[in-house]
Enzyme design. Sequence first.
Site, PDB file in Angstrom:
ATOM      1  N   ARG A  63       0.834  -1.209   0.000  1.00 37.43           N
ATOM      2  CA  ARG A  63       0.000   0.000   0.000  1.00 37.43           C
ATOM      3  C   ARG A  63       0.865   1.254   0.000  1.00 37.43           C
ATOM      4  O   ARG A  63       0.533   2.258  -0.649  1.00 37.43           O
ATOM      5  CB  ARG A  63      -0.903  -0.017   1.239  1.00 37.43           C
ATOM      6  CG  ARG A  63      -1.880   1.147   1.326  1.00 37.43           C
ATOM      7  CD  ARG A  63      -2.722   1.059   2.589  1.00 37.43           C
ATOM      8  NE  ARG A  63      -3.652   2.166   2.690  1.00 37.43           N
ATOM      9  CZ  ARG A  63      -3.896   2.852   3.807  1.00 37.43           C
ATOM     10  NH1 ARG A  63      -3.271   2.510   4.932  1.00 37.43           N
ATOM     11  NH2 ARG A  63      -4.763   3.841   3.816  1.00 37.43           N
ATOM     12  N   HIS A  67       0.521   4.433  -2.605  1.00 43.29           N
ATOM     13  CA  HIS A  67       0.299   5.815  -2.168  1.00 43.29           C
ATOM     14  C   HIS A  67       1.458   6.721  -2.569  1.00 43.29           C
ATOM     15  O   HIS A  67       1.264   7.915  -2.773  1.00 43.29           O
ATOM     16  CB  HIS A  67       0.073   5.853  -0.660  1.00 43.29           C
ATOM     17  CG  HIS A  67      -1.299   5.423  -0.254  1.00 43.29           C
ATOM     18  ND1 HIS A  67      -2.078   6.130   0.640  1.00 43.29           N
ATOM     19  CD2 HIS A  67      -2.065   4.375  -0.644  1.00 43.29           C
ATOM     20  CE1 HIS A  67      -3.247   5.514   0.795  1.00 43.29           C
ATOM     21  NE2 HIS A  67      -3.254   4.441   0.030  1.00 43.29           N
ATOM     22  N   ASP A  68       2.646   6.163  -2.679  1.00 39.01           N
ATOM     23  CA  ASP A  68       3.784   6.955  -3.138  1.00 39.01           C
ATOM     24  C   ASP A  68       3.637   7.288  -4.615  1.00 39.01           C
ATOM     25  O   ASP A  68       3.724   8.449  -5.019  1.00 39.01           O
ATOM     26  CB  ASP A  68       5.091   6.195  -2.899  1.00 39.01           C
ATOM     27  CG  ASP A  68       6.307   6.974  -3.383  1.00 39.01           C
ATOM     28  OD1 ASP A  68       6.319   8.214  -3.230  1.00 39.01           O
ATOM     29  OD2 ASP A  68       7.245   6.357  -3.920  1.00 39.01           O
ATOM     30  N   VAL A  71       1.143  10.059  -6.070  1.00 37.62           N
ATOM     31  CA  VAL A  71       1.367  11.477  -5.765  1.00 37.62           C
ATOM     32  C   VAL A  71       2.781  11.855  -6.197  1.00 37.62           C
ATOM     33  O   VAL A  71       3.762  11.354  -5.645  1.00 37.62           O
ATOM     34  CB  VAL A  71       1.193  11.766  -4.259  1.00 37.62           C
ATOM     35  CG1 VAL A  71       1.265  13.271  -4.002  1.00 37.62           C
ATOM     36  CG2 VAL A  71      -0.130  11.211  -3.756  1.00 37.62           C
ATOM     37  N   ASN A  97      -3.293   9.027   4.126  1.00 37.77           N
ATOM     38  CA  ASN A  97      -2.049   8.408   4.579  1.00 37.77           C
ATOM     39  C   ASN A  97      -1.938   8.255   6.095  1.00 37.77           C
ATOM     40  O   ASN A  97      -0.919   7.768   6.593  1.00 37.77           O
ATOM     41  CB  ASN A  97      -0.856   9.223   4.069  1.00 37.77           C
ATOM     42  CG  ASN A  97      -0.705   9.131   2.565  1.00 37.77           C
ATOM     43  OD1 ASN A  97      -1.122   8.156   1.942  1.00 37.77           O
ATOM     44  ND2 ASN A  97      -0.122  10.155   1.966  1.00 37.77           N
ATOM     45  N   HIS A 195      -6.008  -5.986  -2.508  1.00 35.37           N
ATOM     46  CA  HIS A 195      -6.875  -6.088  -1.333  1.00 35.37           C
ATOM     47  C   HIS A 195      -7.066  -7.538  -0.881  1.00 35.37           C
ATOM     48  O   HIS A 195      -7.764  -7.789   0.095  1.00 35.37           O
ATOM     49  CB  HIS A 195      -8.241  -5.442  -1.620  1.00 35.37           C
ATOM     50  CG  HIS A 195      -8.176  -3.957  -1.766  1.00 35.37           C
ATOM     51  ND1 HIS A 195      -9.249  -3.195  -2.190  1.00 35.37           N
ATOM     52  CD2 HIS A 195      -7.175  -3.074  -1.538  1.00 35.37           C
ATOM     53  CE1 HIS A 195      -8.905  -1.928  -2.229  1.00 35.37           C
ATOM     54  NE2 HIS A 195      -7.639  -1.832  -1.843  1.00 35.37           N
ATOM     55  N   THR A 196      -6.437  -8.457  -1.594  1.00 36.45           N
ATOM     56  CA  THR A 196      -6.503  -9.850  -1.181  1.00 36.45           C
ATOM     57  C   THR A 196      -5.710 -10.099   0.100  1.00 36.45           C
ATOM     58  O   THR A 196      -5.891 -11.120   0.751  1.00 36.45           O
ATOM     59  CB  THR A 196      -5.993 -10.794  -2.305  1.00 36.45           C
ATOM     60  OG1 THR A 196      -6.210 -12.141  -1.911  1.00 36.45           O
ATOM     61  CG2 THR A 196      -4.514 -10.604  -2.569  1.00 36.45           C
TER      62      THR A 196
END
Length: 330
Positions: A63, A67-68, A71, A97, A195-196
């Site tokens: 994750r 998220h890195d 952005v 975050n 999401h597994t």
Amino acid sequence: MAKFGYLGNFVLFCILLGIVGCGNAQLQLNFYAKSCPQAEKIIQDYVQKHIPNAPSDAAALLRLQFHDCFVRGCDASVLLNFTSSTKNQTEKVAVPNQTLRGFSFIDGVKKAVEAECPGVVSCADIVALVARDSVVVTGGPYWNVPTGRRDGRISNASEALANIPPPTSNFSSLQTSFAGKGLDLKDLILLSGAHTIGVSHCPSFSSRLYNFTGVWGKQDPSLDRIYAANLKMKCKSINDNTTIVEMDPGSSSKFDLSYYQLVLKRKGLFQSDAALTTSATTKSYINQLVQGSLQQFNAEFGLAMEKMGRIQVKTGSAGEIRKHCAAVNT
């Protein structure tokens, strides 16, 4: 890219290609083969030593890369701390975050790599390699991670809020968000497959249980009722900010196809999961994945991860190689 023989044509190609663009031409497998030949083994060894003791960290580190990259591209800007000199609120403190984990893990890896090769390996590459190696340790797929990324010097909380798709996203906003990064609908489905593994805090989905579309007491009609009742037993109120729930119930530590099977049964945890079935195109692809083999999913997931890892990368003389991942060089 060899057919673009002239610089002008290459630049034009880059402009047309979009966000997943020019810088990635300079990424290459084993970028540190000469400058720090042990780098990738040091990273792999660190992951293999620590992840088995905390397997949930694999999902957190996966994750973290997502998220890195969403952005300012994959430039480790998500790792930067607030500094009193600039008074700048960094990505870390942005709402999307605030539940991110893995920062100290990345710091540990960076310290180990710096001991071998000071100032050579970027934090951005460490984030990408750690995400891959962590998934592999948990029994998930291996994928190629071309390296050569450099670290960014700018991190703004407002940009994280604007660029990271929230778990309340509908299909249209997801499609727009991913397209803006050069990712298509297939990438959206495959990357959602992350999401597994892992868990989520109640605030990411509790509005589906208690306050759907801002109407108090309304439950998301797209959510399976029995599943919703089970979630309410865990997240007992919309104000619960601490309880964690598996994103793939009963299989959250195993990288498999269970997530997609649950989504088709209206048991996806987030609105963004449910949104994937509201498009005929994406629902059809989910059905293909479920009916196919785990090996095929693993291979396609890996390709999507490699593609995501190329978003707006800084290479060459752009950016810097940070000495400490949480702060720009001084």
